[in-house]
Design a protein around this motif. Structure first.
Motif, PDB file in Angstrom:
ATOM      1  N   ARG A  84       0.846  -1.204   0.000  1.00 47.65           N
ATOM      2  CA  ARG A  84       0.000   0.000   0.000  1.00 47.65           C
ATOM      3  C   ARG A  84       0.870   1.239   0.000  1.00 47.65           C
ATOM      4  O   ARG A  84       2.083   1.175   0.173  1.00 47.65           O
ATOM      5  N   TRP A  85       0.238   2.380  -0.151  1.00 49.86           N
ATOM      6  CA  TRP A  85       0.917   3.667  -0.146  1.00 49.86           C
ATOM      7  C   TRP A  85       0.984   4.175   1.285  1.00 49.86           C
ATOM      8  O   TRP A  85      -0.014   4.173   2.009  1.00 49.86           O
ATOM      9  N   ASP A  86       2.150   4.622   1.704  1.00 48.69           N
ATOM     10  CA  ASP A  86       2.350   5.177   3.038  1.00 48.69           C
ATOM     11  C   ASP A  86       2.257   6.697   2.944  1.00 48.69           C
ATOM     12  O   ASP A  86       3.167   7.342   2.431  1.00 48.69           O
ATOM     13  N   GLU A  87       1.161   7.246   3.417  1.00 47.92           N
ATOM     14  CA  GLU A  87       0.922   8.699   3.357  1.00 47.92           C
ATOM     15  C   GLU A  87       1.957   9.483   4.167  1.00 47.92           C
ATOM     16  O   GLU A  87       2.388  10.547   3.753  1.00 47.92           O
ATOM     17  N   VAL A  88       2.358   8.962   5.317  1.00 42.42           N
ATOM     18  CA  VAL A  88       3.283   9.676   6.197  1.00 42.42           C
ATOM     19  C   VAL A  88       4.666   9.804   5.566  1.00 42.42           C
ATOM     20  O   VAL A  88       5.247  10.883   5.532  1.00 42.42           O
ATOM     21  N   ASN A  89       5.184   8.689   5.065  1.00 43.42           N
ATOM     22  CA  ASN A  89       6.534   8.689   4.496  1.00 43.42           C
ATOM     23  C   ASN A  89       6.538   8.827   2.977  1.00 43.42           C
ATOM     24  O   ASN A  89       7.596   8.766   2.361  1.00 43.42           O
ATOM     25  N   THR A  90       5.376   8.988   2.402  1.00 43.51           N
ATOM     26  CA  THR A  90       5.182   9.150   0.958  1.00 43.51           C
ATOM     27  C   THR A  90       6.001   8.162   0.127  1.00 43.51           C
ATOM     28  O   THR A  90       6.889   8.542  -0.626  1.00 43.51           O
ATOM     29  N   GLY A  91       5.649   6.907   0.292  1.00 48.25           N
ATOM     30  CA  GLY A  91       6.301   5.858  -0.479  1.00 48.25           C
ATOM     31  C   GLY A  91       5.532   4.554  -0.367  1.00 48.25           C
ATOM     32  O   GLY A  91       4.644   4.407   0.476  1.00 48.25           O
TER      33      GLY A  91
END
Length: 110
Positions: free
Chosen positions: A71-78
């Motif tokens: 999935r996409w990690d919103e906090v670390n943008t990756g």
């Protein structure tokens, strides 16, 4: 020296009505936001698995007998992955690691 090389943005979509994972012929765009009515868009991560299959957002990957979720990690943008059973504990997904997994299916096909 070229500092920018455009990359292809690829998507699959989960059709919420038909309960099918599909490739789309078109995606709508409104003010820069992509959408398709009654579909969940799933973006290509740019990475391939051990069998050189494309890995998409919300794919379930297999390593040994253990299932992982992408999935996409919103906090670390990756892109990241976690145990499918414990999605809160995740790690960044790097291309080198991705090549150690086998893509099993999409989360929505479960």
């Amino acid at each position: 020296m070229e500092i920018f090389t455009p990359r292809k943005l690829k998507f699959k979509a989960w059709n919420q009505e038909e309960k099918l994972l599909m490739r789309l012929n078109s995606i709508d765009c409104n003010r820069g936001e992509l959408f398709k009515k009654n579909h969940i868009l799933l973006q290509f991560t740019g990475m391939l698995d051990k069998q050189e299959e494309e890995i998409y957002e919300m794919d379930i990957l297999l390593k040994g007998n253990v299932k992982y979720l992408v999935r996409w990690d919103e906090v670390n943008t990756g892109w990241c992955y976690s145990l499918a059973s414990v999605p809160e504990n995740y790690k960044p997904l790097l291309a080198k690691e991705a090549a150690e997994f086998i893509r099993l299916k999409s989360y929505f096909e479960d």
